[in-house]
Each structure stands twice: as structure tokens, then as C-alpha cells.
Design an enzyme around this catalytic site. Structure first.
Site, short mmCIF file in Angstrom:
data_model
loop_
_atom_site.label_atom_id
_atom_site.label_comp_id
_atom_site.label_asym_id
_atom_site.label_seq_id
_atom_site.Cartn_x
_atom_site.Cartn_y
_atom_site.Cartn_z
N HIS A 157 0.82 -1.23 0.00
CA HIS A 157 0.00 0.00 0.00
C HIS A 157 0.85 1.27 0.00
O HIS A 157 0.32 2.35 -0.25
CB HIS A 157 -0.93 0.00 1.22
CG HIS A 157 -2.03 -1.02 1.12
ND1 HIS A 157 -3.31 -0.69 0.76
CD2 HIS A 157 -2.03 -2.37 1.29
CE1 HIS A 157 -4.07 -1.79 0.73
NE2 HIS A 157 -3.31 -2.81 1.05
N ASP A 365 3.65 9.43 -0.68
CA ASP A 365 2.44 8.66 -0.36
C ASP A 365 2.25 7.57 -1.40
O ASP A 365 2.42 7.83 -2.60
CB ASP A 365 1.21 9.59 -0.39
CG ASP A 365 0.22 9.28 0.72
OD1 ASP A 365 0.17 8.13 1.17
OD2 ASP A 365 -0.50 10.21 1.13
C1 GDG Z 1 -2.10 3.81 3.25
C2 GDG Z 1 -1.07 4.52 2.34
C3 GDG Z 1 -2.75 4.46 0.47
C4 GDG Z 1 -8.66 10.07 7.76
N1 GDG Z 1 -9.10 10.78 8.82
C5 GDG Z 1 -10.33 10.34 9.08
C6 GDG Z 1 -10.66 9.34 8.17
N2 GDG Z 1 -9.61 9.19 7.38
C7 GDG Z 1 -9.58 8.26 6.23
C8 GDG Z 1 -9.54 9.00 4.92
C9 GDG Z 1 -8.97 7.92 3.99
C10 GDG Z 1 -8.05 7.15 4.92
O1 GDG Z 1 -8.41 7.48 6.27
C11 GDG Z 1 -6.59 7.55 4.74
O2 GDG Z 1 -6.15 6.99 3.54
P1 GDG Z 1 -4.84 7.50 2.81
O3 GDG Z 1 -4.79 6.82 1.50
O4 GDG Z 1 -4.90 8.99 2.69
O5 GDG Z 1 -3.62 7.19 3.75
P2 GDG Z 1 -3.01 6.02 4.74
O6 GDG Z 1 -3.85 5.85 5.95
O7 GDG Z 1 -1.60 6.44 5.00
O8 GDG Z 1 -3.05 4.67 3.88
C12 GDG Z 1 -1.77 5.35 1.28
C13 GDG Z 1 -3.66 3.69 1.42
O9 GDG Z 1 -2.90 2.95 2.38
C14 GDG Z 1 -4.55 2.69 0.65
O10 GDG Z 1 -3.77 1.79 -0.10
O11 GDG Z 1 -3.54 5.30 -0.35
O12 GDG Z 1 -0.83 5.92 0.39
O13 GDG Z 1 -0.19 5.33 3.13
O14 GDG Z 1 -9.97 7.05 3.53
O15 GDG Z 1 -10.83 9.43 4.58
N3 GDG Z 1 -11.84 8.71 8.15
C15 GDG Z 1 -12.76 9.07 9.09
N4 GDG Z 1 -12.50 10.05 10.02
C16 GDG Z 1 -11.31 10.70 10.06
O16 GDG Z 1 -11.11 11.58 10.91
N5 GDG Z 1 -13.96 8.47 9.10
#
Ligand code: GDG
Length: 462
Positions: A157, A365
């Protein structure tokens, strides 16, 4: 029918009513598991002094869940230590933050071996196994050592760094060698896939077989990009409904006629939060006419608080925001609203719909799902503008965003101004093709393409 077994560090067990966790990934994996009468295996998230070597089983509908506890020491060495203090920073190109310890590495290998031995007792000969993320790199080798000949796939990821970067980590060549025990290795972008292939070919002497496969000592792995997506329709619906959420209405009321710039990230140094705050400071410095006309809302739920580098980051972000708010705030206007609580998905989606600018500027990222969620949340008649880091995997799929280098605060500040001034025709012209892309390559496309490819991998003879 061949079962699907998903393995990940943490397992999202739906509540007993069968309601799945809200995240798109959990929903997609649960759907795939339901279709294939599957099993989800991983850490329970709990620690105990003498954890059982036999997983705790539960069943929801047609899906089984198998979880194991860890000792406090396992958690420290495997999870907080090697996975999050060595692999995570190295894979995000932050060598200065990478802390290697032999004890942590040994703990990482030990937990992977224990997981593999416990899982091996649950696996049937034609099951397919899909392993997720950097906590579990050596799992396939351990499963093979336990006699498993099944198709085993892995999805990474986070970024796969250039060989010169990964090779700084002690143990890297053993981990790399172990990757060849996977039949299919999925990465977020072709940039990551190229890095892994170069690593295997240059460092280990593996041979390329066509565009996607790599072979060493009769072990062949297919290495391909499968950019992860979101559940676009469900996020769009949440954003429309989110408008009526109390917190969203309160935020809209407090904004008055000001524009909202919004960022959402786990509080992690890969997300470029201090750099972004400095860019916003630069924006306010260079655009006095915009003061008291724009508010930045940064939602950053605390994560991995037990890892010292995250505590340092938290202090740094607080200091930077304090300086900007102290320097530019006025009675009745706080330039940066910063919250470290996690908000319900409906609130998040509703707020993203209100935002005029989605400011998504990680310094590195794998993909970044928030960029896609911001797009899905927009009103098609009046969409906001995405400002996106060139170092997010998402930038390769979304070239119509305002692409920036997150390390250049002048460039990011200019992009914020451009985004706020952009006319409706250009906003729609940029948003539409990006929306088509995220709809086409959504999270269901991702899981079904990956599993289709895994099914076609040749079974291992020995
Ligand atoms: C890893 C990789 C890759 C965030 N704050 C809240 C909340 N979130 C949700 C967001 C989004 C998720 O968390 C974060 O996803 P990301 O992709 O931005 O980042 P990582 O957690 O680092 O994930 C990344 C991912 O895996 C998938 O393969 O894209 O690059 O690092 O969905 O919306 N959700 C809620 N409340 C919050 O306060 N409900």
C-alpha cells in the site's frame, strides 16, 4: 470453490449485525471475501501476556475471521519497531527518521513466522492467499517453509523506494529475496513496480521475464501496478447526506463568506503537514487581500503515538500552527483550524463537499485516498479544485489536478491562490476527467483486477 484468504496486520471484523467497517478498503475486501466464502486473518489489535498460538475464530455471514493476540514485546518489536520505525520511514524516503534495531527485526521475523504457522493450519490446498502491506513482507517465505504451495499474492500500500534507498536498511536483501515467494506482487504505481524490479534484478541478480515477471532460482513473481481506488458512489452519497450533519452546518455557519481549504491526513510525517502549514503561511504573507477570506481546516487524527518520531511531529505541527495563527489571526478569524480527533465518515465527506480547495500535499504517499474522496465529494455543478503533490501515487492518475512539489512552499502557496481564483468552466473541465478516472478505477476494479491476475498465476510445483 477455491477460498480467498486475506491477511493483513489488522482485521476489521464487522459488528455482529453484519455491518462492515466504513472504510472503502474494508468494504471491498469484505465483498471479495463474501463472494469467495473467504477467511480474513491477522492481528486482533490486542496484547496479552501469553497469547494463544491458535487463532480466535468468528463468523459473519459467509466470511470467517481468525485473529491472534501479540505480547507487548511482539507489538513493540514487530509493529512499533521494525514495521513503523524502520520500514515505514525507509519506504517513504525518510532515512534520517529510520531507526533499525536487531531486536526489532528479530521480533518482526518472529511474528511473521508465528502468523504463518497458525495460518498454515487453516489453509486448504486450492485456497488463494492475499497478503497486505509492509508488516508482512516475509509471510510468503514462512508459508512456503510451512509447506504451502498455494497461490500467494501481496499488495504493497505504500511506496516502494529506489534501490539505493531500500538498500540502506539492514536486512533489505533477505526481505527482497523473500518477495520472490509471492506469485503476484501488486504496487500502487508503475514507478513503485519499476523500483522493486530494479531492486530484484540489480541487487539479487534476478532475470526479467517479459514486461512484468522476474525470475530467480526457478521462482517467478509477477510484479504489476494496481492503483487502489475508493467506493466513489458511496462516498458521493455520504457527501450529499453529510450536508445535513450538525458539525458540517456549524462549520458552514462559522465560515460565513470565507472559502474553505481542507486537508485530511493521519498525523504522519509522510503527509507533509508542517510543510503545508508553512505554505499556507506563505500564501497569507504574499496575499494580504486573502487574509480573513480563507480558512484552512486540517483534520489529522493522531496515529502511532507510541513511536517517538510521531510525538516530535505533533510538537512541530502545533508550533507551526501556533505561529501562523498568532501572526495572522484576527478577532473573529483563526486562519488554521486544526483538529486531531477522528470524525465520522459522513462529516468528513460533507466537509470535503463544502471545501473550495482540497489541499493534498504529502511529501511521499503510496496512493492517497483523500485526493480521490475530495473529488467524489464535489458538487458536479460547482466543483472545488484539487491541489495535489507530485509525490502521491494519485498524481500519476490525476494529472488535471494542480500538481505541486510539496517541498516548495512558494509553489504550493501559488497553487492555493490559483485554485481559489479558478473560474467555473476550468474547475469543471479539470474535475470531470478526474472523476471519470476514479469511477473507472474504483476499489472494486482494484480488487477484482488483482484477484483475476492472481488466479492466472501458475501454481508452484515445489
Ligand atoms: C495507506 C497509504 C494508500 C482520515 N481521517 C479520518 C478518516 N480518514 C480516512 C480518509 C482515507 C483514509 O483514512 C486515509 O487513507 P490514505 O490513503 O490517505 O492514507 P493512509 O492511511 O496512509 O493509507 C496510502 C492507502 O494505504 C490505501 O492503499 O492510499 O498511500 O499510506 O480514507 O478518509 N476517516 C474518518 N474520520 C477521520 O477523521 N472516518
Amino acid at each position: 470453490m477455491a477460498r480467498l484468504i486475506v491477511v493483513s496486520n489488522r482485521v476489521s471484523i464487522p459488528d455482529p449485525s453484519g455491518k462492515t467497517a466504513a472504510g472503502g478498503l474494508a468494504v471491498a475486501l469484505c465483498e471479495a471475501l463474501e463472494q469467495h466464502k473467504g477467511l480474513w486473518f491477522g492481528w486482533s489489535g490486542k496484547t496479552s501476556s501469553a497469547p494463544s498460538l491458535i487463532p480466535t475464530m468468528s463468523q459473519r455471514g459467509s466470511v470467517q475471521y481468525a485473529v491472534m493476540d501479540l505480547t507487548t514485546n511482539d507489538r513493540q518489536e514487530y509493529y512499533s519497531g521494525f514495521a513503523n520505525r524502520a520500514l515505514w520511514p525507509t519506504m517513504h524516503y525518510r532515512l534520517g527518521l529510520s531507526e533499525f534495531s536487531r531486536a526489532d527485526y528479530a521480533g518482526y521475523l518472529r511474528v511473521n513466522r508465528r502468523f504463518a504457522q497458525a495460518l498454515a493450519n487453516l489453509v486448504e490446498p486450492d485456497d488463494r492467499i492475499w497478503v497486505h502491506d509492509y508488516h508482512l513482507l516475509p509471510l510468503a517465505s514462512e508459508l512456503r517453509a510451512a509447506g504451502m504451495r498455494n497461490r500467494i499474492g501481496y499488495f504493497h500500500h505504500i511506496p516502494w523506494p529506489a534501490p539505493e534507498v531500500l538498500n540502506t536498511l539492514p536486512g533489505a536483501s533477505d526481505l527482497l529475496l523473500g518477495m520472490l515467494d509471492y506469485d503476484l506482487i501488486g504496487l500502487q504505481t508503475d514507478r513503485d513496480a519499476d523500483n522493486l524490479k530494479r531492486n530484484l534484478i540489480r541487487e539479487l541478480g534476478a532475470r526479467a521475464e517479459g514486461a512484468f515477471a522476474v525470475t530467480l532460482n526457478d521462482r517467478t513473481s509477477v510484479i504489476k501496478d494496481f492503483p487502489i481506488g475508493i467506493d466513489v458512489d458511496s462516498f458521493q452519497r455520504a457527501a450529499i447526506r453529510g450536508h445535513s450533519q450538525k458539525l458540517v452546518r456549524q462549520t458552514v455557519a462559522s465560515l460565513g463568506s470565507r472559502s474553505l481549504v481542507m486537508s485530511v491526513d493521519r498525523l504522519d510525517y509522510s503527509k507533509g503537514i508542517p510543510e503545508r502549514m508553512e505554505a499556507f503561511e506563505r500564501f497569507l504573507m504574499s496575499n494580504p487581500d486573502q487574509r480573513n477570506r480563507v480558512t484552512l481546516l486540517q483534520i489529522a487524527p493522531v496515529s502511532r503515538a507510541e513511536v517517538p518520531e510521531y510525538a516530535m511531529l505533533s510538537r512541530q505541527v502545533n508550533e507551526t500552527i501556533g505561529r501562523v495563527n498568532g501572526g495572522y489571526g484576527e478577532p473573529g478569524w483563526v486562519p488554521i483550524h486544526y483538529v486531531t480527533n477522528s470524525y465520522p465518515r459522513a462529516v468528513l465527506a460533507g466537509l470535503l463537499r463544502v471545501a473550495r480547495v482540497g489541499l493534498v500535499t504529502p511529501v511521499r504517499d503510496g496512493m492517497n485516498l483523500v485526493a480521490k474522496e475530495f473529488l467524489a465529494a464535489q458538487d458536479p455543478e460547482d466543483p472545488g479544485v484539487l491541489v495535489l503533490s507530485k509525490f502521491a501515487g494519485a498524481a500519476l492518475q490525476l494529472p488535471q489536478a494542480l500538481i505541486v512539489n510539496p517541498n516548495d512552499k512558494f509553489e504550493v502557496a501559488d497553487a492555493v491562490r490559483t485554485a481559489l481564483n479558478m473560474d467555473l468552466a476550468e474547475r469543471v473541465a479539470r474535475w470531470k476527467p478526474m472523476m471519470e478516472t476514479i469511477r473507472r478505477y474504483d476499489v472494486r476494479w482494484w480488487s477484482s483486477e488483482y484477484l483475476r491476475e492472481l488466479n492466472s498465476a501458475p501454481a508452484r510445483a515445489t
